[in-house]
Structure formats: C-alpha cells, structure tokens
Design an enzyme around this catalytic site. Structure first.
Site, PDB file in Angstrom:
ATOM      1  CD  GLU A  45      -1.587   5.585  -2.598  1.00 51.92           C
ATOM      2  OE1 GLU A  45      -0.375   5.819  -2.585  1.00 51.92           O
ATOM      3  OE2 GLU A  45      -2.081   4.548  -2.081  1.00 51.92           O
ATOM      4  CE  LYS A 127       3.288   5.843  -1.484  1.00 52.26           C
ATOM      5  NZ  LYS A 127       2.324   4.738  -1.714  1.00 52.26           N
ATOM      6  CB  CYS A 161      -0.470   4.696   0.898  1.00 49.85           C
ATOM      7  SG  CYS A 161      -0.689   2.925   1.133  1.00 49.85           S
TER       8      CYS A 161
END
Length: 337
Positions: A45, A127, A161
């Site tokens: 990430e 995200k 994540c």
C-alpha cells in the site's frame, strides 16, 4: 492457461517520501522479480512514495511539516514515474500490481494500479474508505475500482489494508471469481494500542480472505528500519517490538501458508508457484458465491459507476475518478528494445 504461475510479492522499505528514488527502487524490484521467473509482482500500500506513518505517530499540528512534501512526492498517474514503471513491466514481460499515493490536483488517494506485461494499465482503483486518521489526508474512491482483471494466468484483483475487514467489499470481489488476490499493507504494527493494528492481525485478515474467497492471497508490505524511523521522526515503539514489521507471504485458497516469513526488517521478494487447480479444490468445499451462497436470502448490489465532482457538458471527460482515467491506455510507451 498455464498449469503453474510463478509470482513474487514485495517486502521492502521505500526511500521515504522521495518519489524519484523510490521509483528507481521499484524498477530494480520489478527486474529482480522477472529474473526470478515471476509473471506478476505485487507491491505494498502507498509504496510510492511510502506510507505516511506520521498520521499515526504525530499530532495534527506536528504533521504540517510533512504534508506539503508528501503531496509533492505523491504520484501523478499520467506522470513520468508511472510511465517508467509501465515501460519496465513491458521490458521485463511481467504484470505489476502497484500501490501508490495518487495526487490529483489538491487531493490524494490511496490507489492501486494493475499493469499488464505490455505496459498497459488494466485497472486503476482507489481505496473506497481511508481508515481512521487516513481520512485527514486522503480522499475516498468509488465503486468503479471494485473489479477483477482477466490475465493469462488467472483472475487478479487487489485491495488495500483494512479493506480486508469490510465484508461487503470482500464479497464484491469474491463474486467476480477472483483467483489471485493482492493484499497490500503498510508498515506499521502498534500492539500497545489495538490488536487490529498489529502485523499478526494483518496476516489473520489476509489468511481469512484466502479461505473465504477460495483464492490465492499475496501479502505485500513495507518495512521501516530504525534509520527510516529516525529520518521521519517516528518513535520506534510504534513498529511492534522494534524496527521492521515485515510480513510478506503467500496463502493458498484453503488458507494454508505457502511461503515462510522473511525477518521483520529484511528486504526482499517472496516467490511462490500457484496452481489454479487448488482454487477449484478449495471451492469444492465452500464457494461463497456458488453452491455455498443463498441469493434467495441475501443480495448485494454494487454501484460501480464512476463519480465526478462536476459534469462539464461542454468539455471532454476528465480524470476525476479512477475509471475515467482512460488516457492510460493511450499513452505512448517508449521503445524498450
């Protein structure tokens, strides 16, 4: 489709908040993965230019000294750095799943790119919901990025994540018959605060994804050495029992670990050979969107339309959302011969 596919996943330290230097390191890792026979390499990430750990370790007032520089070193997806990485993917004939801090005008996004072995960006996603203090720095994505990409060696997707803790996001991926999943994670592990912020929790979430989805999961994550922590003014105590927090590994579709962990502060690539027959075997026991589903009781609707802040009808479409960034496939790639 080949019987076996060799992949590589990254455990490494970025050159913190230095976009040019981390791009150089990215090219080296891509070349190393290709030399090792990998057809795909997965990055953590916000690998470019590094995860902004200062969000967790510094007060908002103390973060001011970092924010401007972090913006400047974040990635323009149509900029020179991504162009170089695309060229490297084509030169090395390898697929690349890349985590970036994406800069679009005044806003940053936690994004992932899937680049094929011809250097074409096949997916650009953001995200959906930055986690906790991340929301003070990053904007939100939209449903257009919840896609799985068909490749010569299987159906590939990725999440960042704590998206691995969001059941509906996961189910949207499972529903697309995802076979190889990239789980991109940052570098921190904060056991004194909450178990879910530890490296053990990151591995547990990744392993659960493999079992639930019946797919291979590639865990890619950053490490932060004591030197890196000192450079950023981050207390070493935030990094588990000390520097490192590296947990890169690969899980099989039944949740079994297929690789051994590197040392927590070690940089390197973790290789594994994947056979999609294992996906079929796992789903014979439990297919969450097939014979083990109950669509008569539960139904998920996913809005995958791109969202833009304004519709300017007298102008060409802009890259206001990840899905609208179609200019990727039209960018000329420099010769690699």
């Amino acid at each position: 489709m080949p019987d076996s596919t060799r992949i590589a996943t990254v455990q490494a330290e970025p050159v913190w908040f230095d976009l040019a230097a981390t791009t150089d390191k990215t090219l080296d890792l891509i070349a190393d993965a290709a030399r090792g026979g990998a057809q795909l390499v997965a990055f953590p990430e916000t690998w470019l230019p590094g995860y902004p750990l200062f969000l967790w370790s510094h007060t908002p007032a103390d973060q001011v000294s970092f924010v401007a520089g972090y913006h400047l070193n974040s990635v323009d997806v149509n900029g020179a750095e991504i162009q170089r990485i695309r060229q490297s993917a084509r030169a090395n004939q390898i697929w690349v799943v890349l985590g970036i801090s994406e800069r679009l005008h005044g806003t940053l996004y936690i994004s992932q790119l899937i680049i094929d072995d011809e250097g074409v960006v096949r997916l650009h996603r953001r995200k959906l919901k930055p986690t906790h203090v991340e929301r003070s720095l990053f904007g939100e994505g939209d449903g257009s990025g919840l896609q799985v990409v068909e490749t010569p060696f299987g159906r590939v997707g990725g999440l960042n994540c704590w998206e691995h803790l969001q059941p509906l996001v996961k189910f949207a991926m499972y529903a697309q018959n995802e076979q190889i999943h990239v789980a991109s994670w940052p570098c921190f592990s904060i056991p004194a605060h909450h178990y879910t912020l530890t490296s053990d929790a990151s591995l547990a979430a990744s392993q659960t994804y493999a079992m639930e989805g019946g797919c291979f999961v590639l865990v890619a994550n950053q490490v932060m050495t004591a030197v890196g922590a000192q450079r950023l003014g981050v207390p070493v105590e935030i990094l588990a029992a000390g520097a490192g927090a590296g947990v890169a590994r690969v899980y099989g579709p039944d949740g079994s670990p297929l690789t051994e962990l590197l040392d927590a502060d070690q940089e390197g690539l973790v290789f594994a050979d994947l056979n999609l027959a294992a996906v079929a075997a796992a789903k014979a026991y439990a297919d969450p969107v097939g014979h083990y589903a109950r669509p008569d009781v539960f139904r998920l609707t996913v809005d995958r339309s791109a969202r833009v802040p304004a519709h300017l009808t007298d102008a060409e479409p802009t890259a206001g959302s990840a899905a609208a960034s179609a200019a990727f496939t039209d960018l000329p790639l420099a010769s690699t011969s």
